[in-house]
Scaffold this motif. Structure first.
Motif, short mmCIF file in Angstrom:
data_model
loop_
_atom_site.label_atom_id
_atom_site.label_comp_id
_atom_site.label_asym_id
_atom_site.label_seq_id
_atom_site.Cartn_x
_atom_site.Cartn_y
_atom_site.Cartn_z
N LEU A 188 -6.07 7.69 14.30
CA LEU A 188 -6.24 6.64 13.30
C LEU A 188 -7.24 7.02 12.21
N ILE A 189 -8.24 7.82 12.56
CA ILE A 189 -9.24 8.24 11.58
C ILE A 189 -9.31 9.76 11.63
N THR A 190 -8.76 10.43 10.63
CA THR A 190 -8.70 11.89 10.64
C THR A 190 -10.06 12.51 10.37
N ASP A 191 -10.83 11.88 9.49
CA ASP A 191 -12.17 12.36 9.14
C ASP A 191 -13.17 11.40 9.78
N TRP A 192 -13.42 11.62 11.06
CA TRP A 192 -14.22 10.71 11.88
C TRP A 192 -15.69 11.10 11.84
N LEU A 198 0.82 -1.21 0.00
CA LEU A 198 0.00 0.00 0.00
C LEU A 198 0.86 1.26 0.00
N LYS A 199 2.00 1.23 0.66
CA LYS A 199 2.88 2.40 0.71
C LYS A 199 3.30 2.84 -0.69
N LYS A 200 3.48 1.88 -1.59
CA LYS A 200 3.98 2.18 -2.92
C LYS A 200 2.97 2.96 -3.77
N ALA A 246 -8.29 0.88 9.78
CA ALA A 246 -7.67 2.20 9.91
C ALA A 246 -6.20 2.08 10.29
N MET A 247 -5.87 1.07 11.08
CA MET A 247 -4.47 0.87 11.45
C MET A 247 -3.63 0.50 10.23
N ILE A 248 -4.21 -0.30 9.32
CA ILE A 248 -3.50 -0.65 8.09
C ILE A 248 -3.21 0.63 7.28
N ALA A 249 -4.22 1.49 7.15
CA ALA A 249 -4.03 2.75 6.41
C ALA A 249 -2.99 3.63 7.10
N TYR A 250 -3.02 3.67 8.44
CA TYR A 250 -2.07 4.47 9.21
C TYR A 250 -0.65 3.98 8.98
N GLN A 251 -0.46 2.67 9.05
CA GLN A 251 0.87 2.10 8.85
C GLN A 251 1.37 2.30 7.43
N ALA A 252 0.43 2.40 6.48
CA ALA A 252 0.81 2.62 5.09
C ALA A 252 1.10 4.09 4.79
N GLY A 253 0.97 4.94 5.81
CA GLY A 253 1.30 6.35 5.63
C GLY A 253 0.23 7.17 4.95
N HIS A 281 1.20 5.55 -2.68
CA HIS A 281 1.20 6.96 -2.27
C HIS A 281 -0.23 7.54 -2.31
N PHE A 282 -1.14 6.86 -1.65
CA PHE A 282 -2.53 7.29 -1.64
C PHE A 282 -2.69 8.65 -0.95
N ASP A 283 -3.57 9.48 -1.52
CA ASP A 283 -3.90 10.76 -0.88
C ASP A 283 -4.79 10.56 0.33
N ALA A 284 -5.67 9.57 0.26
CA ALA A 284 -6.65 9.37 1.33
C ALA A 284 -7.22 7.95 1.23
N ALA A 285 -7.90 7.55 2.30
CA ALA A 285 -8.58 6.25 2.32
C ALA A 285 -9.95 6.42 2.93
N VAL A 286 -10.89 5.59 2.49
CA VAL A 286 -12.23 5.55 3.09
C VAL A 286 -12.52 4.10 3.46
N ILE A 287 -13.07 3.90 4.64
CA ILE A 287 -13.38 2.56 5.13
C ILE A 287 -14.89 2.41 5.19
N PHE A 288 -15.43 1.47 4.41
CA PHE A 288 -16.86 1.19 4.42
C PHE A 288 -17.13 0.02 5.36
N THR A 289 -18.13 0.20 6.23
CA THR A 289 -18.45 -0.84 7.20
C THR A 289 -19.96 -1.02 7.34
N VAL A 290 -20.35 -2.19 7.81
CA VAL A 290 -21.68 -2.41 8.36
C VAL A 290 -21.63 -1.90 9.79
N TYR A 291 -22.76 -1.49 10.36
CA TYR A 291 -22.74 -0.87 11.69
C TYR A 291 -22.21 -1.79 12.78
N SER A 292 -22.18 -3.09 12.54
CA SER A 292 -21.69 -4.03 13.55
C SER A 292 -20.20 -4.29 13.44
N GLN A 293 -19.53 -3.66 12.46
CA GLN A 293 -18.10 -3.87 12.26
C GLN A 293 -17.28 -2.73 12.87
N ASN A 294 -16.11 -3.07 13.34
CA ASN A 294 -15.19 -2.09 13.90
C ASN A 294 -14.20 -1.67 12.82
#
Length: 374
Positions: A130-134, A86-88, A108-115, A90-103
């Motif tokens: 971990l989530i800048t746009d919460w 993922l680091k390679k 978000a930690m994967i995205a954080y580690q990928a910079g 050089h994403f500007d941003a990430a969005v995480i889609f979830t069902v309401y029962s998912q954490n």
């Protein structure tokens, strides 16, 4: 636009099932139209097959994340390799889609580690860095949105542009002659009316009793319809049992159609009869009416913007989720479990929905014999 208007390289994380990904389609469309961004999708092997038919997706990364229920699991060290990959980008941003029962925090930690410096997601607790746009997650305790609206509302926090809300999949009409030949192999007569019955499920708690499938199919056949039994290669045994018990008028197509042909097949059917699983969302995306036998699990995932009838049935106590959020929904929304529906009731809804869809102008292949009921 919260600073996202200049973001052109976005990672979308939707790590669960095919149906979930299809329902995220309008949200992906919003990103594509509003930001003119390149969309890279991180998804599971269970959902990957549908991605070539979602035009908003530019690239797909397949990885079965261990915090989502999967048929397969990756080795722990594979997560480190994923982060490096993922680091390679050089994403500007990430969005995480979830069902309401998912954490969302593991993703978000994967995205954080990928910079990835900007991350958009719903989260129940404060995610801090971990989530800048919460977006605080208020579902299901204050309200419940359909999954399509949930995803669109999330993206709307950073990209407020109007797009159509309908689900959409690419239908390859040029493949219809080959599909027709396969239908002939099953014994189905494409010149007479037919519909699809899809009994397979990804979770046993959504399984509808076989004896009720059989009686329902027999009643539908008595109304002048052929019943095409579809399923994955792994569901051949189930479909074979059903076809044997139903007999004349039922045709076994399990494992016969790859996903692209299945999409086209469903688009040509009079109606899809199924449980709440991924094919119901394919049907909604191609505009084919749906009668869904809906296990009382997650009310977010009913057929979207397509003629449909939802017939609920209860989940056995021993199969109910241990997830506290789902338990809350079960104790409130589903506090009074539905009765198991009778085949005659299901058949009546099937015939009524086909009739009403025909009146509204939907074209079907074949017509019932004049002496048979529609």
């Amino acid at each position: 636009m919260s600073g996202w208007d200049n973001f052109k390289n976005i990672l979308c994380i939707r790590p669960d099932n095919m149906g979930d990904l299809i329902m995220s389609g309008p949200a992906l469309r919003k990103f594509k139209k509003g930001l003119n961004a390149r969309i890279t999708l991180l998804t599971s092997s269970m959902a990957a097959g549908i991605t070539p038919f979602i035009p908003e997706i530019d690239e797909v990364i397949i990885f079965d994340l261990p915090w989502v229920k999967q048929a397969n699991t990756e080795r722990p060290d594979a997560l480190f390799a994923l982060v490096e990959r993922l680091k390679k980008y050089h994403f500007d941003a990430a969005v995480i889609f979830t069902v309401y029962s998912q954490n969302p925090l593991p993703s978000a930690m994967i995205a954080y580690q990928a910079g990835i410096s900007r991350v958009l997601a719903y989260c129940r607790e404060n995610p801090y860095g971990l989530i800048t746009d919460w977006v605080p997650d208020e579902e299901p305790f204050r309200y419940i949105d359909h999954q399509v609206d949930r995803d669109l509302k999330l993206v709307n926090h950073v990209c407020n542009v109007n797009v159509g809300k309908r689900l959409s999949l690419t239908v390859n009409e040029t493949g219809w002659p080959e599909i027709t030949e396969k239908l002939k192999q099953t014994g189905l007569d494409n010149g007479r009316p037919w519909l699809i019955l899809h009994a397979g499920v990804s979770e046993i708690k959504r399984q509808f009793p076989e004896e009720l499938w059989i009686e329902t199919a027999l009643q539908i056949i008595s109304k002048g319809y052929q019943v095409l039994l579809t399923g994955s290669a792994g569901e051949k045994e189930l479909v074979s049992r059903l076809q044997t018990q139903i007999g004349a008028g039922a045709f076994n197509a399990a494992g016969l159609f790859p996903i692209g042909q299945l999409i086209t097949l469903i688009s040509r059917a009079s109606l899809l009869l199924s449980v709440n699983t991924g094919v119901t969302h394919i049907s909604a995306a191609v505009g084919t009416p749906v009668v869904v036998l809906y296990a009382q699990t997650n009310p977010q995932h009913t057929p979207w913007m397509v003629p449909n009838t939802v017939i609920e049935f209860p989940v056995p106590d021993g199969l109910k989720s241990k997830n506290g959020v789902i338990r809350y929904v079960d104790d409130t929304i589903y506090a009074n479990p539905a009765m198991m529906p009778e085949p005659a009731v299901i058949t009546d809804h099937v015939i009524r929905l086909i009739r009403s869809s025909a009146v509204s102008g939907r074209q079907f292949h074949g017509t019932p014999h004049e002496n048979q009921e529609l």
